[in-house]
Design an enzyme around this catalytic site. Structure first.
Site, mmCIF file in Angstrom:
data_model
loop_
_atom_site.group_PDB
_atom_site.id
_atom_site.type_symbol
_atom_site.label_atom_id
_atom_site.label_comp_id
_atom_site.label_asym_id
_atom_site.label_seq_id
_atom_site.Cartn_x
_atom_site.Cartn_y
_atom_site.Cartn_z
ATOM 1 C CB THR A 185 2.527 -6.364 0.828
ATOM 2 O OG1 THR A 185 1.330 -6.976 1.264
ATOM 3 C CG2 THR A 185 2.731 -6.666 -0.628
ATOM 4 C CD GLU A 222 27.453 11.300 -11.086
ATOM 5 O OE1 GLU A 222 27.562 12.350 -10.443
ATOM 6 O OE2 GLU A 222 27.202 11.275 -12.291
ATOM 7 C CB THR A 257 0.220 1.397 10.739
ATOM 8 O OG1 THR A 257 1.439 0.760 10.380
ATOM 9 C CG2 THR A 257 0.291 2.856 10.389
ATOM 10 C CD GLN A 270 -3.060 1.106 2.069
ATOM 11 O OE1 GLN A 270 -3.224 0.114 2.754
ATOM 12 N NE2 GLN A 270 -3.914 2.094 2.047
#
Length: 451
Positions: free
Chosen positions: A145, A254, A179, A11
């Protein structure tokens, strides 16, 4: 051409992706259906923006990106959103069931069913490139995920595209805002593979970005859209020199060369300036020196850690807009004289600068003001260790009681993986400590063995 393929996982990755491609399209004048009225040559592959977009025979510009998630709801928003015509349906890959905040589900059980499909799609994108320079991976490590499938995919990319550089933009758990309960587990397990399989990782954390939105943009209750738009400005500044022409262009490889002193020490802080709301910008135009100073402010950092508690090893300043090298040199010279900004003694120069003449673009109806010049800083500082030690501490509290571990073991993980990952992070904290220590006290001997 130096193409980059972007991979948005879970998400967080997908929603940052939405904000980011919206901004890129505005910057290049690409319409939501992929047409680009300003681009006269159909199929001309030599324009700078072709690093991130490929052009079809019909003159449609398609992002070189893959969006993947183990459950469909977030990707369905892309499929039905404003930019639904921008992406090829094959670029949006979603599974049927969620990883349920469980690293093991994302990495072992459910992730491994979908990962071959993802790699297949990435292979198609890669075959379409003439000179692929690397991957940009966007994910969060608190969920499952982004952490589980994200790690699995990075491991597989290392096998398939060993020499290509991989830049991660990783959302880490915040100190206060959480969360999920098992964030510390997922983060530690995921960082264990980020250490090995990414070349540069830029740490982001929602709480720090909330604070920036609240303080600098006067948004009382920032939404994820506010946060993602700010993050996408940073990512846009980083990649601006790949997409536009400028005085001092900076390649993705770089960053690696200039920012990573030892392979493991590759977790970066980022900051962006000026973050000001449209009402304020109307009255003030900021000079190069002012935006440079504000990029070094601890409050501008997009991860919750205080660079004054550590030392800088290297730092990369990407200016865009109305900026000339003379101003940049003066601003950098001023920064070097400041006592609050300390560099490690073995890296005396420490600055890499890039200048790009394209002024920053803002999203219409967004929060950021249209300004003449902006700077984005990516720095490698030993204070990043604070982020890890915070997560490690929470991990230890839970793991001492083996809380929630059965969910991971039930999905085919072994308990040994927890301790292995935790030891790896303990070693990382130690690495940061040694790098920041004053050199000269016989540490050279130890470092030779370690790396």
């Amino acid at each position: 051409m130096r193409e980059c393929i972007s991979i948005h996982i879970g998400q967080a990755g997908i929603q940052v992706g939405n904000a980011r491609w919206e901004l890129y399209c505005l910057e290049h004048g690409i319409q939501p259906d992929g047409q680009m009225p300003s681009d006269k040559t159909v199929g001309g592959g030599d324009d700078a923006f072709n690093t991130f977009f490929s052009e079809t025979g019909a003159g449609k510009h398609v992002p070189r990106a893959v969006f993947l998630d183990l459950e469909p709801t977030v990707i369905d928003e892309v499929r039905t959103g404003t930019y639904r015509q921008l992406f090829h349906p094959e670029q949006l890959i979603s599974g049927k069931e969620d990883a349920a905040n469980n690293f093991a589900r994302g990495h072992y059980t459910i992730g491994k069913e979908i990962v071959d499909l993802c790699l297949d799609r990435i292979r198609k994108l890669a075959d379409n490139c003439t000179g692929l320079q690397g991957f940009l991976v966007f994910h969060a490590v608190g969920g499952x995920t982004g952490s589980g499938l994200g790690s699995l995919l990075l491991e597989r990319l290392s096998v398939d595209y060993g020499k290509k550089s991989k830049l991660g933009f990783t959302v880490y758990p915040s100190p206060q805002v959480s969360t999920s309960v098992v964030e510390p587990y997922n983060s530690v397990l995921s960082t264990h593979s980020l250490l090995e399989h990414t070349d540069v990782s830029v740490l982001l954390d929602n709480e720090a970005i909330y604070d920036i939105c609240r303080r600098s943009l006067d948004i009382e209750r920032p939404t994820y859209t506010n946060l993602n738009r700010l993050v996408s400005q940073v990512i846009s500044s980083l990649t601006a020199s790949l997409r536009f022409d400028g005085a001092l262009n900076v390649d993705v490889t770089e960053f690696q060369t200039n920012l990573v002193p030892y392979p493991r020490i590759h977790f970066m802080l980022s900051s962006y300036a000026p973050v000001i709301s449209a009402e304020k910008a109307y009255h003030e135009q900021l000079s190069v020196a002012e935006i440079t100073n504000s990029a070094f402010e601890p409050a501008s950092m997009m991860a919750k850690c205080d660079p004054r508690h550590g030392k800088y090893m290297a730092c990369c300043l990407m200016y865009r807009g109305d900026v000339v090298p003379k101003d940049v040199n003066a601003a950098v010279a001023t920064i070097k004289t400041k006592r609050t900004i300390q560099f490690v003694d073995w890296c005396p120069t420490g600055f890499k600068c890039g200048i790009n003449y394209q002024p920053p673009t803002v999203v219409p109806g967004g929060d950021l003001a249209k300004v003449q010049r902006a700077v984005c800083m990516i720095s490698n500082s030993t204070s990043v260790a604070e982020v890890f030690s915070r997560i490690d501490h929470k991990f230890d509290l839970m793991y001492a009681k083996r809380a929630f571990v059965h969910w991971y073991v039930g999905e085919g993980m072994e308990e040994g993986e927890f301790s292995e990952a935790r030891e790896d992070l303990a070693a990382l904290e130690k690495d940061y400590e040694e790098v920041g220590a004053e050199s000269g006290e016989g540490e050279e001997g130890d470092e030779g063995e370690e790396y």
